[in-house]
Design a protein around this motif. Structure first.
Motif, PDB file in Angstrom:
ATOM      1  N   SER B 148       0.961  -1.049  -0.141  1.00  0.00           N
ATOM      2  CA  SER B 148       0.075  -0.024  -0.008  1.00  0.00           C
ATOM      3  C   SER B 148       0.924   1.282  -0.010  1.00  0.00           C
ATOM      4  O   SER B 148       0.394   2.315  -0.762  1.00  0.00           O
ATOM      5  N   SER B 150       3.703   1.587  -1.423  1.00  0.00           N
ATOM      6  CA  SER B 150       4.240   1.717  -2.640  1.00  0.00           C
ATOM      7  C   SER B 150       3.275   2.277  -3.682  1.00  0.00           C
ATOM      8  O   SER B 150       3.487   3.326  -4.409  1.00  0.00           O
ATOM      9  N   SER B 151       2.034   1.985  -3.321  1.00  0.00           N
ATOM     10  CA  SER B 151       0.824   2.769  -4.141  1.00  0.00           C
ATOM     11  C   SER B 151       0.805   4.183  -4.047  1.00  0.00           C
ATOM     12  O   SER B 151       1.020   4.910  -4.915  1.00  0.00           O
ATOM     13  N   TRP B 206       8.268   1.372  -8.028  1.00  0.00           N
ATOM     14  CA  TRP B 206       7.573   0.134  -8.066  1.00  0.00           C
ATOM     15  C   TRP B 206       8.502  -0.870  -7.917  1.00  0.00           C
ATOM     16  O   TRP B 206       8.260  -1.703  -7.155  1.00  0.00           O
ATOM     17  N   ARG B 230      -0.858  -6.441  -8.968  1.00  0.00           N
ATOM     18  CA  ARG B 230      -1.942  -6.300  -7.928  1.00  0.00           C
ATOM     19  C   ARG B 230      -2.878  -5.213  -7.832  1.00  0.00           C
ATOM     20  O   ARG B 230      -2.397  -4.183  -8.738  1.00  0.00           O
ATOM     21  N   VAL B 232      -4.699  -1.579  -6.938  1.00  0.00           N
ATOM     22  CA  VAL B 232      -4.424  -0.735  -5.968  1.00  0.00           C
ATOM     23  C   VAL B 232      -5.597  -0.391  -5.123  1.00  0.00           C
ATOM     24  O   VAL B 232      -6.707  -0.286  -5.863  1.00  0.00           O
ATOM     25  N   GLY B 244      -3.257  -4.473   0.491  1.00  0.00           N
ATOM     26  CA  GLY B 244      -3.199  -3.842  -1.142  1.00  0.00           C
ATOM     27  C   GLY B 244      -3.036  -5.216  -1.916  1.00  0.00           C
ATOM     28  O   GLY B 244      -3.236  -5.071  -3.121  1.00  0.00           O
TER      29      GLY B 244
ATOM     30  N   GLN C  61      -2.532   1.486 -17.619  1.00  0.00           N
ATOM     31  CA  GLN C  61      -1.038   1.433 -17.072  1.00  0.00           C
ATOM     32  C   GLN C  61      -0.225   2.710 -17.037  1.00  0.00           C
ATOM     33  O   GLN C  61       0.232   3.280 -16.090  1.00  0.00           O
ATOM     34  N   ARG C  64      -2.304   5.481 -15.324  1.00  0.00           N
ATOM     35  CA  ARG C  64      -2.400   5.353 -13.793  1.00  0.00           C
ATOM     36  C   ARG C  64      -0.999   5.902 -13.166  1.00  0.00           C
ATOM     37  O   ARG C  64      -0.996   6.262 -12.048  1.00  0.00           O
ATOM     38  N   ASN C  65       0.130   5.975 -14.131  1.00  0.00           N
ATOM     39  CA  ASN C  65       1.523   6.076 -13.625  1.00  0.00           C
ATOM     40  C   ASN C  65       1.978   7.438 -13.807  1.00  0.00           C
ATOM     41  O   ASN C  65       3.147   7.590 -13.887  1.00  0.00           O
ATOM     42  N   TYR C 104      -8.279   3.458 -12.378  1.00  0.00           N
ATOM     43  CA  TYR C 104      -8.411   3.002 -11.060  1.00  0.00           C
ATOM     44  C   TYR C 104      -9.337   2.129 -10.863  1.00  0.00           C
ATOM     45  O   TYR C 104      -9.315   1.007 -10.121  1.00  0.00           O
ATOM     46  N   GLU C 107      -9.430  -1.526 -12.267  1.00  0.00           N
ATOM     47  CA  GLU C 107      -8.846  -2.431 -11.176  1.00  0.00           C
ATOM     48  C   GLU C 107      -9.517  -2.823 -10.282  1.00  0.00           C
ATOM     49  O   GLU C 107      -9.589  -4.093  -9.897  1.00  0.00           O
TER      50      GLU C 107
END
Lengths: 270, 246, 222
Positions: B148, B150-151, B206, B230, B232, B244, C61, C64-65, C104, C107
């Motif tokens: 979590s 790291s998110s 990450w 995984r 988020v 997480g 992806q 999101r980043n 998000y 996911e």
């Protein structure tokens, strides 16, 4: 003030009540245990036996009597108040500082082992020696190695708990408890979470300890054979009270009370 | 689009890149500090310790990080009668407090998830509350927090771009300046460039956090094979965000 | 710099309130996009061809980043240069925000689908249910229970990021505070503070409601 002497009971429950909400788990319970005695507590689940061990480990507190004028409701260890402390000539519920001193005498082995997963086997046994008893690292390690040898795990000292079988974990837990040099050892269903083939290893270790030391033991177990071999006395509990007690031979071969008879029949039939 | 111009301007990105990294790392460090302080406080059994921390967390989480950034940069100095010599400090404080408040829920959740038997065993060997925390609770809770956290670290990197709005020259700020110099059209390749830079930085975070997680799990003897992907967890989810890994 | 001024609070409030209404409007539009697009992506990842799945998940992806702010600036510049300079910042901003948060929510939906026991798919196959019934009658109802709270929480998080749109000229609260400051040479301090409090007042009850929903869904039986 009472002076502790060797011929007085090491544990004494004086009219102890314990409630969880409305549920009365221990009802004005009286009993005592002599130094070096091995007492097995039997009875149906919910009968209060585990609660007795948890009270002695100070994981639970006694429930004050509802009538404030009532006497008793105190646990004594080695002649001194244990659940309570003296303050201004009266007994008041013990504070954390008092309990820290008091519980030093008591060790416990849990049903679910509760080893610290972030420490390897050796550290599990040394950590409390170093941090609570303030022993030097070398002294703690040699003591730990001695005890791990006793429980047959000297070759596993670098392993983490997750790398051990349940039986091995429980033997480490026994070593961890003994490393604190307790006068009283509490064994709470120590084989109930184990696969059947691992039970005997653990019981064997406990038999050794019973044979070679004079530690007072309170044992909650469903292993009647073990209870018969190790204990001096068996106490049958139901509804928070002692139904009947006596030496294991008498208790197992000719129980007097119907509830004991029913319970033993049910357990031995398993 | 003039890619040659972008390549020629690359040296001008060096310092702003350092600013972006500084803002991210410094506010992450502050956030971690705040997260542990608030997480421990909100885990306390004493109401007097728990309540102020709880109020602070809800206060920060209830509002917008963008508004908080402007508030710390331009309103707080006026109200308190102080002056930020460097607005980057306002940015670091705003982001650090905001993500610290969110992450404190991760800390609290992971502490609450330490099995009760561990606390009982700690008492049985007579650890003090502080020893219990240091030797048993935190070492076990820490690996559970990392996914979590790291998110949140990646969200923090993304949020660091906001400091360009208060006049700090990070890579977003410089991209708008350089690109804007010859009219809007030139902004596009610069914006595209920094999008890629952010993506690479996110990937680095990450990767680093995964390595950290593997190391931490090894430290508690847990199987170190991690799931490949995984989900988020939403930042609002609080205690549940500690899980997480799905 | 200006001092805090209680009279200014009263003067600046209507402007900030207007900005707040814009924030709510953006939340509605972007929220719809995030909720629906996220679901579409999650279903598409299960049912679509492999290449599409790779392209879509790669795209999201990336989204999101990378920072919302830079995405906003990029898309806003690109649309006004190459597509239509008359598109409003409100629409473009809401779309970018919605897509950003769809990365998000998808996911959360995906996690909800993955949590459905394998036996459910097998039972649906054993009954020879047509694909739309498998999804409509079996998968989606079970997924919704698991994903709704998480998706709601993403929308709350998104709501609090709406002020970022001021960077492309959407007249939300920060833009309103700055506009007021430009006209009256005062009011930014009060404006930012009011904006923060309005957010608090709006998001706290919603967050509490979401938490309650989460607990209720967790307890529901199916």
């Amino acid at each position: 003030m009472q002076n502790p002497t060797s011929d007085q009971p090491i544990i004494r429950f004086d009219r102890v009540d314990k409630r969880f909400g409305d549920l009365l788990v221990l009802d004005k319970l009286n009993f005592q245990v002599d130094p070096g005695e091995r007492v097995t507590l039997i009875g149906p689940s919910g009968s209060g036996k585990t609660t007795i061990l948890r009270l002695l480990m100070t994981l639970e507190k006694v429930t004050p009597a509802q009538d404030p004028a009532a006497e008793g409701g105190v646990i004594y260890v080695e002649g001194r108040p244990y659940s309570h402390m003296e303050k201004g000539g009266r007994l008041v519920v013990a504070n954390e500082r008092y309990l820290r001193q008091a519980r030093q005498k008591v060790g416990m082995v849990f049903q679910q082992f509760n080893l610290f997963p972030n420490m390897n086997v050796l550290r599990n046994v040394t950590e409390a020696q170093v941090h609570t008893l303030k022993r030097g690292k070398d002294e703690a390690e040699s003591k730990a190695k001695e005890l791990l040898d006793l429980v047959g795990l000297s070759d596993r000292i670098d392993h983490y708990p997750s790398q051990l079988s349940g039986g091995q974990q429980q033997r480490v837990a026994i070593a961890r408890a003994l490393a604190m040099d307790p006068d009283i050892l509490l064994l709470d269903e120590v084989t109930s979470a184990l696969d059947p083939e691992l039970v005997n290893d653990v019981l064997g270790v406990l038999r050794d300890i019973a044979d070679t030391t004079s530690i007072t033991m309170l044992i909650v177990t469903h292993e009647m054979g073990f209870a018969r071999d190790v204990s001096n006395r068996v106490m049958m509990f139901d509804n928070g009270q002692i139904v009947e007690q006596g030496p294991p031979e008498a208790m197992f071969s000719e129980p007097q009370e119907a509830r004991t008879q029913d319970f033993l029949r049910a357990v031995l039939a398993e | 689009m003039d890619f040659q111009a972008v390549i020629d301007s690359l040296p001008r990105y060096a310092e702003p890149l350092l600013v972006t990294i500084t803002v991210t790392v410094a506010s992450a460090a502050l956030a971690l500090l705040v997260a542990f302080a608030l997480g421990l406080m909100t885990s306390s059994k004493h109401l007097a310790v728990r309540t102020p921390a709880r109020v602070f967390v809800e206060f920060i989480r209830g509002s917008s990080v963008v508004v908080q950034l402007f508030w710390f940069a331009f309103a707080m100095p006026v109200i308190l009668g102080i002056q930020f010599d460097y607005l980057i400090l306002a940015g670091i404080i705003a982001l650090g407090l905001n993500y610290g408040a969110y992450s404190s829920e991760v800390v609290r959740g992971a502490i609450a998830a330490v099995p009760k038997g561990q606390l009982e065993a700690s008492l049985a060997v007579n650890f003090t509350p502080f020893q219990r925390l240091r030797l048993v609770v935190l070492p076990q809770a820490w690996p559970e927090m990392i996914p979590s956290l790291s998110s949140f670290a990646i969200m923090l990197l993304k949020a660091s771009a906001l400091v360009s709005l208060i006049g700090v020259f990070d890579i977003t700020g410089i991209a708008r300046i350089i690109g804007g110099a010859n009219g809007g059209a030139n902004q596009l390749p610069h914006l595209a460039l920094i999008l890629v830079v952010y993506f690479v930085l996110a990937w680095l975070i990450w990767t680093g956090m995964r390595a950290l997680e593997r190391k931490a799990k090894r430290g508690v003897g847990i199987n170190t094979r991690l799931p490949k992907t995984r989900a988020v967890a939403p930042p609002e989810e609080g205690a549940n965000a500690a899980g997480g890994v799905l | 710099m200006n001092e805090w001024n209680n009279e200014t609070v009263i003067e600046v409030f209507p402007a900030i309130w207007d900005g707040f209404i814009v924030v709510l409007q953006v939340t509605l539009v972007a929220g719809l996009i995030a909720v629906l697009l996220g679901l579409l992506v999650a279903i598409g990842e299960r049912t679509g061809p492999a290449w599409l799945k790779r392209v879509v998940s790669g795209f999201f992806q990336f989204v999101r980043n990378t920072p919302l702010l830079v995405q906003l600036l990029f898309v806003w510049t690109a649309t006004s240069l190459y597509i239509n300079p008359d598109w409003s910042a409100f629409i473009v901003g809401s779309a970018v925000l919605g897509v950003h948060y769809a990365s998000y929510t998808s996911e959360s939906y995906r996690a909800g689908i993955e949590a459905i026991p394998k036996g459910q798919w097998e039972a649906a196959t054993a009954l020879s249910l047509p694909t739309h019934r498998v999804w409509g009658a079996v998968v989606l109802p079970q997924m919704m229970r698991r994903s709704t709270a998480a998706v709601a929480n993403w929308v709350i998080a998104m709501f609090k990021e709406v002020p970022t749109l001021f960077a492309i000229g959407v007249l939300e609260m920060i833009a309103q505070a700055q506009k007021f400051q430009g006209q009256h040479y005062t009011g930014a301090v009060e404006g930012y503070t009011i904006a923060g409090i309005l957010f608090l007042a709006a998001s706290y009850p919603v967050a509490v409601a979401a938490r309650r929903l989460e607990n209720r869904l967790a307890k529901s039986h199916f």
